[in-house]
Design an enzyme around this catalytic site. Structure first.
Site, PDB file in Angstrom:
ATOM      1  N   ASP A  22       5.144   0.873  -1.214  1.00 24.02           N
ATOM      2  CA  ASP A  22       5.300   0.141   0.044  1.00 24.02           C
ATOM      3  C   ASP A  22       6.058  -1.124  -0.298  1.00 24.02           C
ATOM      4  OD1 ASP A  22       3.866   2.029   1.401  1.00 24.02           O
ATOM      5  OD2 ASP A  22       1.984   0.905   1.427  1.00 24.02           O
TER       6      ASP A  22
ATOM      7  N   ASP B  18       1.159   9.327  10.859  1.00 26.86           N
ATOM      8  CA  ASP B  18      -0.056   8.568  10.552  1.00 26.86           C
ATOM      9  C   ASP B  18      -1.127   9.042  11.534  1.00 26.86           C
ATOM     10  OD1 ASP B  18       1.322   7.100   8.654  1.00 26.86           O
ATOM     11  OD2 ASP B  18       1.752   5.433  10.006  1.00 26.86           O
TER      12      ASP B  18
END
Lengths: 216, 260
Positions: free
Chosen positions: B12, B131
């Site tokens: 990330d 997600d």
């Protein structure tokens, strides 16, 4: 040494360029769609991604078919992925497209070869990931690479072993539901279904071998 | 010799640094992305994923630069996602050296984007990131678990069923699905195996399991019980708990086909 990477405006050629630069720092690697530059290069890499019909359209729009055919006759040439599939007689994709015909046989969708029915193994298409390649025949491009090494594949269409008659041209095979052609070659041409530029050390070794290969 | 299952370290990236959030909030610095990527490459990672969590688009050039630098030294597939809204974004990332582009929120607002992107660049380079969070809201009274998908880094609920969404995205041309369990993310409690299995069974494209890895057994479970084609993990690698090599050995010991 000049290495031309044929640019048809499809897919990512940066990785091919960067991998060649890494293995042959003294070579002049040129990503190009200029026929004269391809003609003058000592070696030619013919990559390809996406659909084969789009690939051939781009080839003819750029007026590169002749220089590709000339190169196939005259100097070390490496086909990658769709750049390999394009060398066969015919591709089933995009409603059927005639290939360059250097090798006989047809490139077909994996689903033609996979077992069907509830008991059959479920194989995802595209084949995406690392598969082992059996080196059926020796070749300068396999030098320093162990038999059964893993290479990175991404494709939905494949050249089937049995449909393609010229067994002495098949340098590598792999299995995904059935045996298919992973590497094919004749004289000054070598072509692979996998992506050497994305296959870590073994892929880099193959590219390095190509930059040193005299095409014989 | 079946296709090897892949281990994918995920970075990330926020404004050019690797960070790791817990349940999508709370950030811990984990280093320079180029250095981290090189380390994973040396350890034998099968692929590397960068997710840009930078909220503003003016900082996006930083990511392009990171991708460029990594791609010149790391010769395995690179997937890059975060903030992809236009075909031009896909083009720019591919040109910088990415091999696959992951799309999340834009796919939800404009599903046609996936059709366009996959027909333009090829399905092989379009990953749809999902997600998902388990929910009672979408219950149909059939006793089946249901998961709802979220956008904007997990902040916005959509009311869309994750399994149905995955089927639709595969149909629109997604070449792969990156499936993150928001319930699991950052918890180290393991993947949501039911979610992974449900999506893997429902689609014919490869599934990457993500969210919740705390130990190497979780990676094995993701493949063996979840039916994942690839397993993604971040913090277990970032903070030196395990190397990618150890993860691969553990998977091979458990009988999973792996590239060592």
């Amino acid at each position: 040494m000049q290495i031309a990477v044929i640019d048809l405006g499809i897919g990512n050629l940066r990785s091919v360029e960067q991998a060649l630069n890494a293995v042959a720092p003294n070579a002049n690697v040129l990503v190009t769609s200029d026929a004269a530059a391809i003609d003058q290069a000592d070696r030619v890499v013919m990559p390809g991604q996406g659909a084969v019909g789009t690939w051939f359209n781009a080839l003819s729009e750029r007026g590169l078919e002749q220089v590709v055919r000339d190169s196939l006759d005259s100097k070390p040439m490496l086909g990658i992925c769709v750049g390999m599939q394009a060398l066969f007689g015919h591709c089933e994709e995009d409603g059927g497209v005639d290939g360059l015909g250097l090798f006989s046989g047809e490139v077909r969708h994996f689903s033609n070869f996979h077992q069907q029915g509830p008991a059959a193994p479920r194989l995802k298409i595209p084949q995406m990931g690392w598969n082992q390649v059996s080196q059926r025949l020796d070749h300068a491009l396999w030098q320093g690479i162990d038999d059964q090494s893993h290479f990175y594949f991404v494709h939905s269409f494949c050249a089937n072993l049995n449909l393609n008659a010229e067994q002495d041209c098949i340098y590598g095979e792999a299995n995904y539901g059935h045996q298919f052609i992973a590497a094919v070659g004749r004289e000054n041409v070598f072509a692979v279904q996998f992506h050497p530029e994305k296959s870590h050390n073994d892929g880099l070794q193959l590219l390095k071998n190509f930059t040193q290969w005299n095409g014989k | 010799m079946p296709l090897a299952k892949r281990i994918i370290p995920c970075l990330d990236v926020d404004n050019g640094r690797v960070v790791k959030g817990v349940n999508f909030v709370g950030i811990r610095d984990a280093g320079d992305p180029v250095e981290v990527a090189k380390r994973y490459n040396q350890q034998g990672a099968d692929e590397i994923t960068f997710l840009d969590i930078t909220a503003t688009s003016d900082k996006r050039d930083t990511l392009l630069h990171v991708v460029e630098e990594v791609a010149s030294e790391v010769f395995i597939p690179l997937t890059v996602g975060g903030g992809v809204r236009e075909l031009q974004d896909v083009h720019n990332l591919l040109n910088a050296g990415a091999d696959k582009i992951s799309v999340n929120s834009t796919a939800v607002f404009k599903p046609e984007f996936i059709r366009e992107a996959s027909s333009h660049f090829g399905s092989q380079c379009i990953v749809v990131a999902i997600d998902a969070k388990q929910t009672q809201w979408l219950d149909k009274g059939d006793g089946q678990d249901r998961w709802e998908i979220f956008t904007h880094g997990g902040r916005k609920a959509t009311g869309i069923d994750a399994v149905e969404w995955a089927i639709k995205m595969a149909d629109y041309g997604a070449g792969e699905i990156l499936l993150t369990s928001m319930d699991g993310d950052g918890t180290k409690a393991g993947y949501d195996l039911k979610l992974t299995k449900a999506v893997s069974d429902a689609t014919l494209v490869p599934i990457i399991a993500s969210g919740g890895v705390g130990n190497l057994e979780h990676l094995v479970e993701g493949v063996k019980l979840g039916g994942a084609d690839a397993v993604l993990a971040a913090s277990i690698f970032h903070f030196g708990e395990y190397t990618v090599q150890q993860a691969k050995q553990a998977m091979r010991d458990a009988g999973v086909e792996i590239r060592l």
